[in-house]
Each structure stands twice: as C-alpha cells, then as structure tokens.
Scaffold this active site. Structure first.
Site, PDB file in Angstrom:
ATOM      1  N   CYS A 147       0.774  -1.319   0.030  1.00 44.00           N
ATOM      2  CA  CYS A 147       0.078   0.130   0.001  1.00 44.00           C
ATOM      3  C   CYS A 147       0.830   1.284   0.050  1.00 44.00           C
ATOM      4  CB  CYS A 147      -1.116  -0.051   1.111  1.00 44.00           C
ATOM      5  SG  CYS A 147      -0.239  -0.006   2.835  1.00 44.00           S
ATOM      6  N   HIS A 198      -2.213   0.835   7.083  1.00 46.45           N
ATOM      7  CA  HIS A 198      -2.463   0.887   5.797  1.00 46.45           C
ATOM      8  C   HIS A 198      -3.104   2.260   5.243  1.00 46.45           C
ATOM      9  CE1 HIS A 198      -4.178  -0.929   1.978  1.00 46.45           C
ATOM     10  NE2 HIS A 198      -5.309  -0.153   2.187  1.00 46.45           N
ATOM     11  N   HIS A 210      -5.794   2.139  -3.558  1.00 45.80           N
ATOM     12  CA  HIS A 210      -4.870   1.508  -2.720  1.00 45.80           C
ATOM     13  C   HIS A 210      -4.632   0.000  -3.251  1.00 45.80           C
ATOM     14  CE1 HIS A 210      -7.961  -1.207  -0.374  1.00 45.80           C
ATOM     15  NE2 HIS A 210      -8.516  -0.624  -1.312  1.00 45.80           N
TER      16      HIS A 210
END
Length: 246
Positions: A147, A198, A210
C-alpha cells in the site's frame, strides 16, 4: 187585495232580477282577493320571460379566443423554456462526453460519477498504471506492490512529491485534515494490523485507490463497513520537504 197588487209585485221582482244580472259582469271586472294574487303572480312572471329572451340574445366569445387562452395556460403550465445558456451548457456537456477517453469512462464507473467531471486525468493515469497489480508485502514493482509503495509511486508521478516509504511515516509527514475536507490526491489512513498500517490515495465521491492485500491495486469506498470501522484519519502532503527539486 193580494190579487190586486200581484201584477205590481211580479214587475218589481223581474226588475230586481235584471239588475242582478247586469251587475254580474261589473263585479267580474273588479278583482277578488284570489284574482289579485293570480294577477300579481302573472305580473311578476312577465319580467322573467323578458330575462329569458335577454339570455337567449347573449353572444359567446369566438372559439379562437378560448383557444388562445387555453394555449396560454398550457404554455404557463409547461414550465420555463430552456435559455440559450442552458442549451449551450447541454451542448458543451454532450461534447465533453463524446471526447471522453476510455480511461475517463472506466473511472466514471468505478467512482460512480459523471464522466465529464473527470477533467484532470493525471491522477487517474498514475493510478491506472498500477491498477490490478497484485499485492506483495514490501513489494515496489509491477510484480507485486504494497500500500505505501503504491501511494509513494502515484504521488511521485502525479505531483512530483517524494513521500516516505511506510504508511506510518507518510501519516507523520502530512497535514491532518477532516474527512469532510478530502480532495483528489489526499491520503487516507487505516488501522488494519495495529496502528497506522494501511494507506490509500483519495480520488472523489468517497472512493480511494489502494493496494489491497486481497485484491491488489483497486478502488474501494470509504463507507465500506470494513474500511469505515478501521479509518484513522486523512492527511494532505503540503510540507516543502516533500517536494522534489527539478
């Protein structure tokens, strides 16, 4: 004695009877109470007959006038007509849709928005370059990417911004903003494995791009129950040290 006056009495009786017969027509000429009511009722009905004749003489407006009024009412009920600016706006919108690229159509569907709203395609091009790339922890290339590396690569190619490598460092390096202030290119952070673990890049309409551990690089919704529950906050990279010098 009676016989002597009998002829005279008969004459008097006859004269009296004639007088009675002559008065009968005279009394008929003078109305009785009953006749007065009848005559009064008749007299009152006479103007009504004249009124009826007067109503019969009333003329009706020509049909053309009625049609004109109806047309006017229909025109008013039809609502405002389109102005020149409205038509021009519609034509421009149609032209923009016709000129839209396949990339714009693709992300209009993904972001659930109008295709003509996607006028700045730089960010979309950078995201789409990685779209579908599988997820790999610590990966930084097309064979697999995580990510933070994905966000780092997109910000570099779109805005010439050099971001730190990890999601936690990126969170520290950006200005914190409210989720109601989100704009294209802002960052969104989540707690998936503990702390800031994240990160994604905001597009529009509550959608963000993402590198998902299950789907690879994709577009998701902030209001998805999974991400909504784990959302930490949003940030905007504006610090001078984040910009590259060319």
């Amino acid at each position: 004695m009676i016989k002597k006056f009998l002829p005279a009495l008969s004459l008097i009786f006859l004269l009296a009877s004639c007088a009675t017969l002559k008065q009968a027509p005279g009394r008929a000429s003078h109305p009785t109470p009953g006749n007065a009511v009848a005559e009064t009722y008749t007299a009152k009905k006479e103007p009504a007959k004249k009124d009826l004749r007067f109503l019969d003489d009333i003329s009706v407006a020509p049909e053309g006038t009625v049609t004109s009024n109806t047309s006017s009412r229909t025109s008013r009920n039809a609502g405002p007509s389109a102005s020149a600016s409205d038509i021009s706006l519609y034509m421009n919108r149609s032209s923009n849709v016709e000129k839209a690229s396949a990339l714009q159509f693709k992300y209009a569907v993904l972001l659930n928005t109008e295709v003509e709203d996607l006028d700045d395609t730089r960010l979309l091009e950078s995201v789409d370059e990685w779209y579908g790339t599988r997820y790999r922890m610590g990966g930084t290339g097309k064979t697999g990417i995580d990510c933070s590396a994905f966000v780092q690569a997109v910000c570099l190619s779109t805005y010439a911004l050099a971001l730190p490598r990890t999601a936690r460092e990126q969170y520290r390096n950006c200005e914190k903003i409210s989720s109601t202030e989100l704009k294209e290119g802002d960052l969104v952070f989540f707690n998936t494995t503990g702390g800031v673990s994240h990160v994604g890049i905001y597009l529009r309409n509550n959608k963000f791009a993402h590198a998902s551990s299950s789907q690879g690089v994709t577009v998701s919704d902030l209001f998805d129950p999974y991400y909504l529950k784990r959302f930490i906050g949003a940030g905007r990279v504006t610090k001078p040290e984040a910009k590259l010098a060319f």
